[in-house]
Design an enzyme around this catalytic site. Structure first.
Site, PDB file in Angstrom:
ATOM      1  N   GLU A  99     -27.402 -66.438 -52.860  1.00 57.67           N
ATOM      2  CA  GLU A  99     -27.853 -65.693 -54.033  1.00 57.67           C
ATOM      3  C   GLU A  99     -27.361 -64.261 -53.999  1.00 57.67           C
ATOM      4  OE1 GLU A  99     -32.054 -64.822 -56.389  1.00 57.67           O
ATOM      5  OE2 GLU A  99     -32.088 -65.270 -54.247  1.00 57.67           O
ATOM      6  N   GLU A 144     -39.906 -71.355 -56.538  1.00 60.94           N
ATOM      7  CA  GLU A 144     -39.269 -71.045 -57.813  1.00 60.94           C
ATOM      8  C   GLU A 144     -38.627 -72.314 -58.365  1.00 60.94           C
ATOM      9  OE1 GLU A 144     -36.554 -67.439 -59.676  1.00 60.94           O
ATOM     10  OE2 GLU A 144     -37.027 -67.490 -57.540  1.00 60.94           O
TER      11      GLU A 144
END
Length: 944
Positions: free
Chosen positions: A742, A469
């Site tokens: 996260e 990502e």
């Protein structure tokens, strides 16, 4: 006073805007003809204010001076004739204070104009003529003659990919992964590097090593990944040689260059580098090498003319040694560097030809083995094939990894941990902010935030640095920009990224993509709190750096985004029923459905419509655009009234009764003053009923502590900050985290990685609470844009003995520290010269001070730490408000039934209308007995 009796010292104070700080050190390369100037004054004279300044510019044609009247010293407009391409000048400043004292001249600052004139870029992109694989790395070279005495030689170079250039075998600088990542189809940057000292009379060689980097990477999720920009990398550059007689020669990439595949046989940002030393070509970038078997390059299409870099370069910033060598249960060798970081490994090794050393990277161990599942499709693996020619030192060149652990396979002979180090790389920004306190876990939390920023500020403000990502998610930086702006000088970094945002937005009908650069396939659509980076980030840069120009540059972008979301709001002025990320990763959301937050997405979306309209109106007001300001202020008011009518009851309840909604209504000033307290009180009730654990996601977490503080619930905010149970800011710290996760539970308590498909251990968004630590806990904030007036307002937290923050403001260092001694709070603050401070002391005293060192003492009543007797008849609210009793209750139940104890802790509503004995309906009898016993022991200890 005379200057002799009152010396004013200026040390390294002059700063020029838009510097890319390229080699050689001591030469600042600027991207524009008239860069703005900032200088900082250092003096022991209290209350010092600049009365005037004198700037001196020395060029090849002579010296000129310019005067600045008044106190302006931050982002002062260039007062001289604009620079021309390749101008090499020296600048100095001296200041005169209101006391009449005049400083010495500052240290000379050498400046090189790094831009090219219109039409001056002539280099052609070139690449391998016959690549055998996709995104094949290569080597390119040309030979040129130096025919006279050289006055200067400047290399302008770029790539659709990543590159490094060398002249006669010496790399031109110490940068990595040049030119970084921008929306290549709209904007490409070039480096400007002085290489005069690398040239020799006669034959010279300009060589370029290159690979695909971000340009050839495959982007997308769930099997949809595909190349976005190009299949093959290309490079372009031109060396401008100026001779002492004034003649000029340009050596540029064109069809006459030659290129071959190099020893890097495969390379990818996600995959890693494969390097075969057996394929190295000794001396290929030096004179005398025979390139007769090298084919000519192929000429590739130029997407756009590159412009000069105006953002920080990326360098190796730090080196980290191996902390521990681990042999895993499966027998593998894993290196622990003790810190989750971003970079790559450098190793020194000797072994037989054909030996293949494999390096695999990961952020965590899972059950004592390398935890690679969160990487998804990213291999994050480098390989080195040895040539057998003796000891070599090597590190991969065209990739980076996010890791704490590295698995080493194929090492020849006995492994020596001193032979491997981790090279930390990120954008080379100046550190400007620090925080410390008496709470060790909070300090580690803050350090985790710093490392998260470092790892994710690598050309682009990314979400994460390790998996497949690493994208410029707009929502993440929207919430984190204030924290980032305190910790580092991110002014040029984020200003450059905003240019990219506006370019992407311009080609998407005003919509801000989820990620910038925008590389995700599919229809671009707006999302609240993500696209609002267009309005929030410029506002933050103005607030923290005093830069009004960034608002002027971005006002069209701010308006375009606001127009899009106002259009989506329709006649009801509510953005409802459409796609949203909403309060992303609310801890109650299932691992596989992170958008299912407690706060309704329509509330989040409509709040941000108001927020962006309001910020756009404020920016227009500052810029003197009265009509524009009036238009957006009216829009904001209509949205506010619609929000209140639809979502807020007169008594101060939200129809979506969850923490983020209340925090938004408070911090965005959606609710009128008479409702603010009721909203804050309900927010505090929700935090307590949740056991003082986190109940917010990406949107609510950065502002929940502020919302509590603003409405008088500092104690509640303190409990929330210092909570260690999951979900909380400190739970990851207790689990050994060295960056921000996260998810609140990226690692489960049993050492298992969260089962969600999306899990990262280096994501800075939830660390945005650090801005509250700086502004509120320590008490250091800007009262006016750029810290011309500083706000000093510490709010000491119960259980803390001290807290402090330091920040290098545009005017100089500022600091605040408070220490507690019984009921006395001693506050010490430093205000830089040429600025002032508004002070609010813990005892309520308000005052204004000028520059210098200040000390105050406040008497603040110490909270009663005595605890009443506990019993099963006490309410659940009383229990959770008593940390000792709460821990004793959960701990006693856990001794018998850990799963039930955890379920009770997570899912009980700790309300004032329920009693502790009601919990007994859900636990075994022996667990009840243990709770009663624990209460008896606690009561005995309290009785003394």
């Amino acid at each position: 006073m005379s200057s002799a009796s009152t010396p004013v010292a200026i040390r390294n104070s002059l700063v020029v805007e838009g510097v890319s700080a390229q080699a050689p050190r001591g030469l600042d390369v600027v991207a524009e003809a008239a860069p703005r100037l900032t200088w900082r004054t250092v003096t022991d004279v209290p209350d010092w204010t600049q009365q005037s300044a004198e700037l001196e510019l020395t060029t090849s044609s002579g010296t000129s001076t310019a005067s600045v009247s008044g106190s302006d010293s931050v982002l002062v407009e260039w007062p001289f004739t604009p620079l021309a391409p390749r101008d090499d000048v020296v600048l100095r400043v001296r200041v005169t204070g209101s006391d009449g004292s005049t400083s010495q001249w500052s240290r000379p600052l050498r400046i090189r104009a790094g831009f090219l004139a219109e039409g001056e870029w002539v280099a052609t992109p070139v690449g391998l003529a016959h690549p055998a694989t996709g995104a094949q790395p290569g080597l390119a070279r040309t030979v040129f003659e130096v025919s006279g005495d050289v006055a200067s030689a400047v290399l302008y170079a770029t790539a659709l990919g990543v590159y490094q250039a060398s002249v006669n075998g010496t790399d031109v600088d110490d940068q990595v992964l040049k030119p970084g990542w921008t929306p290549y189809q709209w904007r490409l940057v070039h480096e400007t590097t002085d290489v005069t000292g690398l040239l020799v009379p006669g034959a010279n060689v300009l060589g370029i090593r290159f690979a695909g980097g971000w340009a050839t990477e495959r982007y997308g999720f769930r099997g949809q990944a595909a190349p976005f920009y190009t299949e093959q990398p290309s490079v372009a550059g031109q060396l401008v040689i100026t001779y002492t007689d004034g003649t000029r020669e340009v050596v540029a990439t064109d069809s006459g260059w030659r290129a071959v595949p190099g020893p890097v046989t495969a390379s990818g940002i996600y995959a890693g580098d494969d390097h075969d030393q057996q394929l190295e070509r000794s001396g290929w970038d030096r004179p005398g090498y025979d390139d007769g078997d090298w084919p000519a390059v192929t000429v590739r299409e130029a997407l756009v003319t590159p412009t000069a870099r105006n953002s920080p370069v990326v360098r190796r910033i730090e080196e980290v040694a191996v902390r521990e060598v681990i042999t895993t249960p499966s027998g593998r060798t894993v290196l622990d560097f003790g810190q989750n970081l971003v970079g790559r490994l450098r190793l020194t090794v000797d072994g037989p030809a054909g030996t293949v050393i494999t390096l695999r990277h990961a952020e965590v161990l899972e059950h004592d083995e390398l935890g690679t599942r969160p990487l998804r499709q990213a291999k994050a693996t480098d390989t080195l094939t040895l040539a057998g020619a003796g000891p070599v030192t090597w590190e991969p060149e065209f990739t980076f990894h996010g890791f704490r652990y590295a698995e080493v396979d194929g090492w020849p002979g006995t492994f020596d941990p001193t032979a491997v180090t981790a090279q930390v790389i990120h954008s080379d920004m100046e550190r400007t902010g620090w925080f410390a306190s008496s709470h060790d876990l909070v300090d580690r939390l803050h350090e985790n935030v710093v490392w998260g920023l470092r790892g994710n500020f690598l050309y682009v403000p990314t979400d994460c640095p390790q998996r497949d990502e690493r994208l410029g998610w707009t929502g993440d930086i929207q919430v984190f920009a204030p924290t980032a702006s305190f910790l580092y000088d991110v002014h040029s970094f984020l200003s450059s990224w905003l240019t990219d945002l506006e370019l992407e937005q311009r080609h998407a009908a005003g919509i801000v993509p989820f990620v910038v650069p925008s590389v995700l396939a599919g229809r671009v659509r707006p999302a609240a709190a993500w696209g609002d980076a267009a309005t929030v980030v410029p506002t933050v840069l103005h607030e923290r750096f005093g830069d009004e120009r960034v608002l002027a540059d971005q006002l069209a972008s701010m308006r375009a985004w606001t127009d899009v979301i106002v259009g989506r709001s329709g006649e009801r002025h509510l953005w409802e029923g459409q796609f949203q990320f909403a309060d992303w990763l609310d801890p109650s959301a299932p691992p596989e459905r992170p958008a299912e937050a407690k706060t309704h997405p329509d509330i989040v979306a409509t709040a941000y419509v108001f927020r962006s309209a309001d910020l756009t109106a404020r920016a227009a007001t500052l810029l003197g655009e009265a009509a524009v300001a009036e238009t957006y202020a009216a829009i904001a008011e209509r949205v506010r009234q619609a929000f209140l009518a639809e979502y807020v009851t007169p008594a101060g309840r939200l129809v979506s009764d969850a923490q983020t909604g209340y925090a938004l209504a408070i911090m965005f000033d959606l609710a009128p003053a008479e409702q603010q307290q009721a909203l804050g009180d309900r927010l505090a009730e929700l935090v307590r009923s949740g056991g003082y654990t986190i109940g917010t996601g990406f949107v609510g977490t950065p502002i929940v502590a502020d919302a509590l503080t603003r409405t008088g619930h500092l104690e509640t905010a303190t409990r929330l900050l210092t909570q260690t149970a999951c979900p909380s800011w400190l739970y990851p710290v207790t689990m050994g985290a060295t960056t921000i996760w996260e998810r609140w539970d990226s690692m489960l308590a049993d050492g298992t990685i969260n089962p969600g498909e999306m899990t990262s251990f280096n994501h800075y968004a939830l660390g945005a609470v650090a801005d509250w630590l700086h502004r509120v806990v320590a008490g250091l904030a800007p009262a006016t844009p750029g810290y011309g007036v500083i706000r000093i307002a510490p709010q000491p937290l119960t259980g803390f003995d001290f807290a402090e923050a330091r920040h290098l403001t545009p005017y100089g260092p500022a600091s605040v520290r408070w220490d507690r001694d019984g009921d006395q709070i001693r506050v010490v603050a430093e205000v830089p010269p040429n600025s002032s401070a508004e002070v609010s002391l813990p005892d309520g005293q308000e005052l204004t001070v000028r520059s210098g060192r200040h000390t105050w003492t406040s008497t603040v009543a110490v909270a009663d730490t005595g605890r009443p007797a506990v019993s099963v008849d006490m309410t659940l609210a009383e229990l959770v408000d008593d940390p000792e009793a709460f821990a004793a209750t959960i701990g006693a139940i856990a001794e018998i039934d850990p799963a039930t104890a955890d379920d009770l802790r997570r899912h009980t509503a700790w309300l004032p209308g329920r009693q502790v004995k009601e919990l007994f309906e859900r636990v075994p009898q022996d667990a009840r007995d243990r709770v009663v016993g624990a209460f008896g022991a606690l009561n005995a200890s309290r009785a003394g």
